[in-house]
Design an enzyme around this catalytic site. Structure first.
Site, PDB file in Angstrom:
ATOM      1  N   ASP A  63      -4.715  -5.151   5.460  1.00 16.61           N
ATOM      2  CA  ASP A  63      -4.926  -5.903   4.224  1.00 16.61           C
ATOM      3  C   ASP A  63      -3.737  -6.821   3.958  1.00 16.61           C
ATOM      4  O   ASP A  63      -2.582  -6.396   4.031  1.00 16.61           O
ATOM      5  CB  ASP A  63      -5.116  -4.934   3.060  1.00 16.61           C
ATOM      6  CG  ASP A  63      -5.672  -5.626   1.826  1.00 16.61           C
ATOM      7  OD1 ASP A  63      -6.112  -6.781   1.956  1.00 16.61           O
ATOM      8  OD2 ASP A  63      -5.680  -5.005   0.747  1.00 16.61           O
ATOM      9  N   SER A  90       0.864  -1.182   0.000  1.00 14.09           N
ATOM     10  CA  SER A  90       0.000   0.000   0.000  1.00 14.09           C
ATOM     11  C   SER A  90       0.898   1.228   0.000  1.00 14.09           C
ATOM     12  O   SER A  90       1.792   1.330  -0.842  1.00 14.09           O
ATOM     13  CB  SER A  90      -0.932  -0.048   1.222  1.00 14.09           C
ATOM     14  OG  SER A  90      -1.759   1.083   1.265  1.00 14.09           O
ATOM     15  N   HIS A 133      -2.348  -0.890  -3.561  1.00 16.79           N
ATOM     16  CA  HIS A 133      -3.555  -0.067  -3.435  1.00 16.79           C
ATOM     17  C   HIS A 133      -3.416   1.107  -4.392  1.00 16.79           C
ATOM     18  O   HIS A 133      -2.588   1.990  -4.191  1.00 16.79           O
ATOM     19  CB  HIS A 133      -3.703   0.441  -1.998  1.00 16.79           C
ATOM     20  CG  HIS A 133      -4.115  -0.625  -1.040  1.00 16.79           C
ATOM     21  ND1 HIS A 133      -4.327  -0.409   0.303  1.00 16.79           N
ATOM     22  CD2 HIS A 133      -4.354  -1.954  -1.223  1.00 16.79           C
ATOM     23  CE1 HIS A 133      -4.677  -1.525   0.895  1.00 16.79           C
ATOM     24  NE2 HIS A 133      -4.696  -2.486  -0.014  1.00 16.79           N
TER      25      HIS A 133
END
Length: 984
Positions: free
Chosen positions: A156, A37, A64
């Site tokens: 995540d 991310s 992401h």
């Protein structure tokens, strides 16, 4: 053991493969799923700087990304790695030695070796693309899956790593202190799903350097050669933990031992067995490795939908309100499956407006995961498995995750239990054991199935995974749903039910014959039970069991003489139902018993339909109950004294005493009325307080809902921030790239010494180079002005005319120009094309050709001089090139041989004048003598020329040599000596 991963192929034979299949299966090479991310761009660059182009692995990147911004991650990575970098497309087949990147605003999964794309429809804060892909990677590749979590915030990727570990793959997590953002790495490490915790650069060493890690199953040492060492290891574990894994599948055990060997850099299993003896920490680590604690909420959605729509109604139909629904989840891991069943039961009760008690046991062999399950706290990424409605209804947000609400949590009792050796829970309506038996050998499975049948009620349901079945015991269960493996227990006589469970450890010893003897004995009358029932009926007073508030839970005997339905809304409170004269004493006795002291033998006069009735009231707390807080209220009739005695006693009493008695009775009646009024006022106050409490609860729920909305907004903002950080990193890399290209372009233009002017489609100056200032008097402030406004030493009208023509036709043009100072320039005008092939102006380049023009003039003068000299010579003269083509000829040659310039220059000497010079002797001179001697003189040739007749010609030739020794020109002079010999 815990529920296993959904990739249950280990419990079924491997598929048969043939050599005719051309495609490469994703199971034939390792697939590396990499999630990141915020801060992930830097980590990606570090990773691919050290990966070989022939690593034999496929890499799938799931960062992401901002859904509204095109990603340039592929362009950035392609500059630093020779591996092809591809943006994933739907149904693309992955191949080794390639990198695939998820496109923006898409989710991605892997199925049968192909990437499946789907558009994102969840809010940003609820998207977990890394978890989604890693789970599918675990399902599709099994032990060939490799999961990596790099820099990022949030959680995540954690559940995805859990699935990969459960499938036998390996996981790597970036060392938090080397990550730009350590949220995702710390989440995976704390959850215990990291096989390695390393800096990014060392991850590539592990992937490329450990051959055991990436070896295919066919390359692993054969099981028989390792069986003895594996058994020694399992024996050691049994001595330490008390749990026997010897009847679990050796393929699974072997792979997990191999993984522990890899982490300890031990290549030989015998050495690992010795290493295990002296390292208690490694013993516990191996024990945890063998426990595949992989599960999730509502795993196999269709199965749970069937459980709610078909199985629960079947099990609960016709059950009374006080029915206790008993269920057991064996191998519950961290509790997701147990809570899933509890939520379905709660939904069923709400939908059917029924209410019964649920007692759901959830057990596992691993105490650590049981402690996690008891906490009932789960990370935010469960949102991809639990619907938003269920999240709102059954969970509360707290501490960056979701906590199970109290009403669901209280349904489930968690305990540590070994399915193989510990006693079971019995009289069950539902037993769920999913993905546990796939890791057992067939013999052990054959023992467990009768064990489950023994635990279930007749008609109870066994819930297995799609890869499991009841095997060799079809006589015990009837198939309810073959696809999702729901089985109903068949009602057998006690003898077979007990006989089938004789091998289970919890029955103990060799006392099988005794069990059979007990079963075969005829049923005898139990006189003790018969006597108890009779005594209860004739000698035990009418009684009720209540809670501490007086709510009736159970009634024994005829209580109609003491209790009656209270007027108003229906109530089962014993005080409200008490007849006149009983309620005050009953309330007092209940309050006294509530403090732990029994109220026994209180005489009370009760107003009944037939008059007054004397009753002995007793209220006793019930002890030694697990739920506690229950009271036993008993009513016993007491005989009234004879009426005569009462009259005599009254007659014996004097008037003063009678007056005193009347006064006391009036006072007592007043006191009772005041007490009753006080009680009613207190009840009204209680109702008001109850109403206020409900309002406060409603307000609290609203505040909680508002807080959840704020939390959701916070998560979405955090997700947007992560995406912006990723976009910013990509743009920063792009800016650096553009700055480098701009520097290169500046140095390029400065060094080619060509004046360049860039014009837009309106012929306004866009930019110019330094050399262009020698043609146009340009300064920096002239950008944006029309070129026609700039003073120049050349004809600007011609320049602009060419520019307009090029814009109209898109055909480049060239023109030579001369300045007033006598400087010559070559003007090239070309269209200005963008990267999208759009014409957006013209480019003018001015190349200084003054020197070339001067050289051409000099060459022209020299040629004119040479031609003048040649024409002055009286003898015929030819100038040939190295290929014997005529470059020029003297005027006397044309006159003497009666030919023209057009018939001579540029032609091969042998072809001149209808091949009249195709003389063998001349060929010998030119092709043999000249290359050797460089010249010849006085060579006589007699030849018949078609135009001038027979001639005797003296030839002289010389070869002009260039700097490298090659022939540049050949001079061939001719002297016609015909008739000179005769004169002489």
């Amino acid at each position: 053991m815990s529920p296993k991963n959904s990739a249950a192929d280990e419990g079924t034979p491997p598929p048969v493969t043939t050599v005719s299949v051309p495609e490469i299966s994703s199971r034939s090479f390792s697939v590396v799923g990499i999630g990141a991310s915020a801060g992930g761009l830097e980590a990606f660059e570090q990773f691919f700087q050290h990966i070989r182009a022939d690593s034999g692995m496929a890499f799938v990147l799931v960062p992401h990304l901002d859904p509204d911004h095109a990603s340039i991650l592929g362009d950035i990575l392609q500059r630093i790695t020779p591996i092809p970098v591809i943006e994933a497309s739907d149904q693309i087949k992955i191949a080794p030695n390639k990198v695939y990147i998820i496109p923006p605003n898409y989710g991605m999964t892997l199925f049968n070796g192909r990437l499946q794309l789907h558009e994102q429809d969840l809010p940003r804060g609820q998207r977990m693309p890394i978890d989604v892909f890693l789970r599918s990677l675990a399902d599709d590749c099994g032990d060939r899956a490799i999961g990596i979590v790099l820099s990022g915030t949030g959680t995540d990727g954690t559940q995805g790593l859990r699935a990969i570990l459960g499938g036998g793959g390996i996981t790597l997590v970036q060392q938090p202190d080397t990550a730009k953002f350590d949220g995702m790495p710390i989440s995976a490490i704390r959850a215990g799903y990291a096989t390695w915790v390393l800096p990014v650069a060392q991850m590539t060493e592990v992937l490329q350097g450990d051959t055991r890690l990436l070896a295919s199953p066919s390359e692993m040492p054969s099981l028989p050669s390792r069986l003895s060492s594996i058994n020694r290891i399992l024996l050691k574990l049994r001595q330490i933990t008390g749990h026997d894994f010897s009847q679990y599948k050796k393929s699974t055990i072997g792979r997990r031992i191999e993984r522990r060997m890899s982490q300890n850099n031990i290549g030989d299993i015998d050495l690992y067995a010795q290493y295990l003896k002296g390292h208690p920490a490694e013993q516990q680590a191996l024990f945890k490795e063998l426990l595949v604690n992989v599960t999730k909420f509502f795993r196999d959605d269709e199965a749970f939908a069937l459980l709610k729509s078909d199985i629960l109604p079947l099990l609960c139909v016709g059950k009374p309100e006080d029915y206790v629904f008993r269920a057991w989840v064996a191998g519950c891991a961290t509790g997701e499956e147990a809570f899933s069943i509890a939520m379905l039961l709660r939904e069923y009760m709400d939908d059917t407006l029924s209410e019964f008690k649920v007692l759901l046991y959830a057990t596992d062999i691993d105490e650590d995961v049981i402690n996690i399950a008891r906490a009932g706290f789960y990370p935010p990424n469960i949102a991809q498995d639990v619907s938003p409605e269920r999240l709102r209804r059954f969970f509360s947000k707290a501490d960056g995750g979701y906590r199970m609400k109290k009403d669901i949590r209280e349904m489930v009792v968690f305990a540590v239990q070994n399915v193989i050796k510990d006693p079971p829970f019995t009289k069950l309506d539902l037993l769920s054991c999913r993905n546990l038996m796939i890791y057992m050998e067939p013999e052990l499975q054959s023992q467990v199935i009768p064990f489950f049948h023994y635990a279930l009620k007749p008609g109870g349901v066994l819930f297995l995974s799609p890869s499991e079945s009841v095997g060799n015991h079809p006589q015990l269960f009837a198939t309810h749903n073959r696809k999702w493996k729901f089985y109903r227990a068949i009602d057998l006589h006690p003898s077979p039910r007990l006989a089938m469970s004789h091998d289970l450890a919890w029955l103990g010893g060799d006392n099988h014959a005794g069990s059979e003897a007990i079963v075969k004995k005829p049923k005898r009358t139990d006189f003790a039970i018969l006597a108890q029932r009779t005594l209860l009926h004739f000698f035990v007073p009418a009684s009720v069991i209540t809670d501490r508030k007086g709510n009736i839970l159970y009634v024994h005997g005829d209580t109609g003489r003491y209790l009656r339905p209270a007027p108003g809304p229906a109530s089962l409170n014993v005080v409200d139902m008490a007849r006149d004269g009983l309620s005050l004493e009953l309330r007092s006795a209940i309050q006294s018993a509530g403090t732990g002291s029994a109220a026994v033998g209180r005489d009370v006069t009760v107003m009944t339909n037939g008059g007054l009735l004397r009753v002995s009231l007793s209220v006793r707390p019930l002890a030694n109950l697990a739920n506690g807080g229950l009271l036993l209220v008993s009513f016993l009739d007491v005989e009234s004294p004879p009426a005569k005695k009462s009259v005599r006693s009254r007659k014996a009493t004097g008037p003063a005493e009678l007056q005193r008695i009347d006064e006391l009775e009036r006072n007592l009646a007043d006191t009772k009325e005041n007490l009753q009024a006080t009680i009613e006022a207190q009840q009204a106050s209680n109702e008001e307080l109850k109403s206020a409490n409900e309002e406060m609860q409603s307000t609290n729920e609203e505040l909680q809902s508002t807080n959840e909305e704020l939390e959701t907004s916070k998560e979405e903002l955090q997700s947007v921030n992560e995406e912006l950080i990723t976009v910013n990193a990509e743009l920063q890399a792009k800016i650096e790239q553009l700055a480098g290209m701009q520097n290169d372009m500046k140095n390029l233009l400065d060094n080619i010494s060509v004046g360049t002017v860039f014009l837009d489609s309106a012929l306004l100056i866009r930019r110019f180079t330094r050399e262009a200032q020698d043609i146009y008097r340009l300064v920096a402030s002239d950008v944006g002005r029309p070129l026609i406004d700039i003073k120049s030493d050349i004809d600007s009208e011609l320049v602009l005319a060419d520019a307009r023509t090029v814009l109209a036709t898109l055909i480049p043009s060239e023109r030579e120009l001369r300045t007033e100072a006598g400087v010559f320039y070559l003007l090239r005008t070309k269209p200005y094309r963008t990267l999208d092939n759009v014409i957006d102006g013209v480019v003018l380049t001015f190349t200084d050709i003054s020197q070339r023009i001067a050289d051409e003039i000099e060459v022209r003068k020299a040629r004119d001089l040479a031609e003048g000299i040649v024409d002055t010579i009286r003898e015929p003269l030819l100038v040939l090139d190295a290929k014997f083509h005529v470059v020029t000829a003297s005027r006397s040659f044309y006159d003497h041989f009666e030919v023209t310039l057009q018939q001579t220059v540029g032609r091969l000497i042998y072809d001149l004048g209808n091949r009249q010079w195709n003389i063998p002797a001349l060929s010998e001179l030119l092709e043999t003598v000249l290359p050797r001697d460089r010249s010849f003189e006085g060579y006589i040739v007699d030849h018949d020329f078609p135009t001038i007749g027979h001639r005797r010609i003296e030839l002289n030739g010389r070869r002009i040599v260039g700097p490298a020794g090659e022939t540049e020109l050949i001079l061939l002079s001719m002297n016609d000596i015909t008739g000179l010999d005769e004169n002489e």
